[in-house]
Write a protein that holds these residues in place. Structure first.
Motif, PDB file in Angstrom:
ATOM      1  N   UNK A 258       0.833  -1.194   0.000  1.00  0.00           N
ATOM      2  CA  UNK A 258       0.000   0.000   0.000  1.00  0.00           C
ATOM      3  C   UNK A 258       0.874   1.253   0.000  1.00  0.00           C
ATOM      4  N   UNK A 259       0.265   2.347  -0.418  1.00  0.00           N
ATOM      5  CA  UNK A 259       0.980   3.612  -0.537  1.00  0.00           C
ATOM      6  C   UNK A 259       1.619   4.009   0.781  1.00  0.00           C
ATOM      7  N   UNK A 260       0.910   3.811   1.894  1.00  0.00           N
ATOM      8  CA  UNK A 260       1.414   4.238   3.205  1.00  0.00           C
ATOM      9  C   UNK A 260       2.729   3.555   3.577  1.00  0.00           C
ATOM     10  N   UNK A 261       3.004   2.371   2.975  1.00  0.00           N
ATOM     11  CA  UNK A 261       4.220   1.644   3.289  1.00  0.00           C
ATOM     12  C   UNK A 261       5.436   2.197   2.561  1.00  0.00           C
ATOM     13  N   UNK A 262       5.226   2.980   1.510  1.00  0.00           N
ATOM     14  CA  UNK A 262       6.331   3.487   0.701  1.00  0.00           C
ATOM     15  C   UNK A 262       6.459   5.004   0.720  1.00  0.00           C
ATOM     16  N   UNK A 263       5.431   5.704   1.184  1.00  0.00           N
ATOM     17  CA  UNK A 263       5.414   7.163   1.058  1.00  0.00           C
ATOM     18  C   UNK A 263       6.351   7.838   2.053  1.00  0.00           C
ATOM     19  N   UNK A 264       6.808   9.031   1.690  1.00  0.00           N
ATOM     20  CA  UNK A 264       7.500   9.909   2.640  1.00  0.00           C
ATOM     21  C   UNK A 264       6.428  10.548   3.528  1.00  0.00           C
ATOM     22  N   UNK A 265       6.773  10.792   4.773  1.00  0.00           N
ATOM     23  CA  UNK A 265       5.794  11.369   5.696  1.00  0.00           C
ATOM     24  C   UNK A 265       6.486  12.339   6.636  1.00  0.00           C
ATOM     25  N   UNK A 266       5.683  13.052   7.428  1.00  0.00           N
ATOM     26  CA  UNK A 266       6.242  13.989   8.396  1.00  0.00           C
ATOM     27  C   UNK A 266       7.065  15.079   7.755  1.00  0.00           C
ATOM     28  N   UNK A 267       8.233  15.330   8.315  1.00  0.00           N
ATOM     29  CA  UNK A 267       9.107  16.393   7.821  1.00  0.00           C
ATOM     30  C   UNK A 267       9.731  16.114   6.478  1.00  0.00           C
ATOM     31  N   UNK A 268       9.598  14.866   5.979  1.00  0.00           N
ATOM     32  CA  UNK A 268      10.171  14.531   4.676  1.00  0.00           C
ATOM     33  C   UNK A 268       9.262  14.943   3.517  1.00  0.00           C
ATOM     34  N   UNK A 269       8.047  15.387   3.854  1.00  0.00           N
ATOM     35  CA  UNK A 269       7.101  15.787   2.813  1.00  0.00           C
ATOM     36  C   UNK A 269       7.282  17.275   2.520  1.00  0.00           C
ATOM     37  N   UNK A 270       7.637  17.640   1.282  1.00  0.00           N
ATOM     38  CA  UNK A 270       7.804  19.064   0.949  1.00  0.00           C
ATOM     39  C   UNK A 270       6.450  19.770   0.937  1.00  0.00           C
ATOM     40  N   UNK A 271       6.386  20.910   1.635  1.00  0.00           N
ATOM     41  CA  UNK A 271       5.131  21.658   1.659  1.00  0.00           C
ATOM     42  C   UNK A 271       5.399  23.124   1.938  1.00  0.00           C
ATOM     43  N   UNK A 272       4.612  23.980   1.316  1.00  0.00           N
ATOM     44  CA  UNK A 272       4.631  25.415   1.598  1.00  0.00           C
ATOM     45  C   UNK A 272       3.185  25.888   1.573  1.00  0.00           C
TER      46      UNK A 272
END
Length: 335
Positions: free
Chosen positions: A213-227
């Motif tokens: 599933x996506x949740x097993x491979x995705x970046x999360x938390x501070x690793x997710x780029x966001x502005x």
């Protein structure tokens, strides 16, 4: 003179191909005969009883068979085990030399034998009778020892073997294999065995990768780029560079995904007359493609291909929770 003619004394390549075709035709007839058995009330009732006993067993299903039936029994064991039915193979030749001890009072035995008369099965039958272990039989001979000894007997159709001498087990083992698959899938559906459950038993290899599933491979938390949408193009560029995913999510004050800004957007922006202090919200892609963390990774890859993108943002009820790049999917073996 062709190579085939040299090594085959009895005829041409066409005759060889016809032999192969005839073998498949006879196998198909056997499968049709097995399918038709389910229209027989007694056969169908015995199958339902068989499924019920296996469903309710507290221990394991012990699958056994000798010779070619033993090979099919091994495959059946593997299929059952991988689809939620605890099963183990017992070799009849080893049973009388100590391996009968693997059968416990909580188990049930499924015995495969086309003839129903293999001598090596004798000790297992005696053990089951002595200790009241339920014995389920699969045989094509209604008056055989296996049939007479079984608490529930599945009478397989007495099919024609493809072997010209009617000796080598061919069609009979084909229908044994097919029945094993039918039994495993019936049990699987009754248990409500899901793709999640299947993945627990198949974490490795290509098959396992398709069930990640996506949740097993995705970046999360501070690793997710966001502005946020009022951040400058410069801030967005810095954030993209930090995360190294080729883009950044644009969120509102509630952390909800409202846009995306990628390397491609940046190139198109800086080649114009835009100033890097302008807000990214003016140049972001509105309503970007996103995916749920509970979605299969293979579906995420399909979305990327369909939309010609390499980065997907992961959302739960519009709230940004992760990001997944095509490289992550390909590295994990998703295809």
């Amino acid at each position: 003179m062709s190579t085939v003619t040299k090594i085959v004394p009895f005829g041409s390549g066409g005759r060889i191909a016809e032999t192969a075709r005839r073998t498949l035709s006879i196998a198909a007839e056997g499968l049709n005969a097995l399918e038709n058995q389910f229209s027989d009330r007694e056969f169908s009732a015995n199958f339902l009883r068989l499924v019920g006993v296996i469903m309710n067993v507290r221990g394991r299903l012990i699958v056994t068979g000798m010779g070619k039936s033993g090979i099919i029994a091994r495959k059946m064991t593997a299929t059952l085990t991988s689809t939620g039915t605890p099963a183990i193979f017992l070799h009849p030749a080893d049973a009388g030399h100590g391996d009968l001890g693997m059968i416990t009072p909580d188990d049930v035995v499924l015995m495969l034998s086309h003839s129903g008369e293999s001598n090596e099965l004798g000790p297992i039958i005696q053990y089951c009778k002595r200790f009241a272990i339920p014995l389920l039989g699969m045989t094509a001979r209604p008056h055989s020892t296996v049939a007479a000894s079984s608490d529930i007997c599945i009478l397989m159709p007495d099919v024609k073997e493809a072997c010209p001498n009617s000796l080598a087990p061919t069609t009979s083992t084909t229908i044994q294999m097919a029945f094993g698959d039918a039994l495993a899938i019936a049990l699987m559906e009754m248990r409500g065995f899901s793709a999640d459950d299947f993945h627990k038993f198949h974490p490795n290899g290509r098959l396992g990768a398709q069930l990640v599933k996506v949740r097993e491979l995705m970046a999360s938390g501070g690793d997710v780029p966001r502005v946020e949408e009022d951040a400058s193009l410069l801030d967005a560029t810095i954030e993209m560079t930090r995360a190294r995913l080729g883009g950044t999510a644009v969120v509102n004050g509630k952390g909800e995904l409202i846009g995306a800004f990628t390397d491609g957007d940046l190139r198109r922006t800086v080649t114009g007359t835009r100033h890097m202090n302008e807000p990214v919200g003016r140049y972001m892609t509105v309503q970007p493609v996103s995916v749920s963390p509970e979605e299969l990774a293979s579906e995420a890859l399909r979305l990327m291909h369909d939309h010609n993108i390499t980065l997907l943002f992961v959302c739960e009820k519009d709230r940004l929770v992760g990001a997944i790049h095509m490289h992550d999917l390909l590295h994990a073996g998703v295809a």
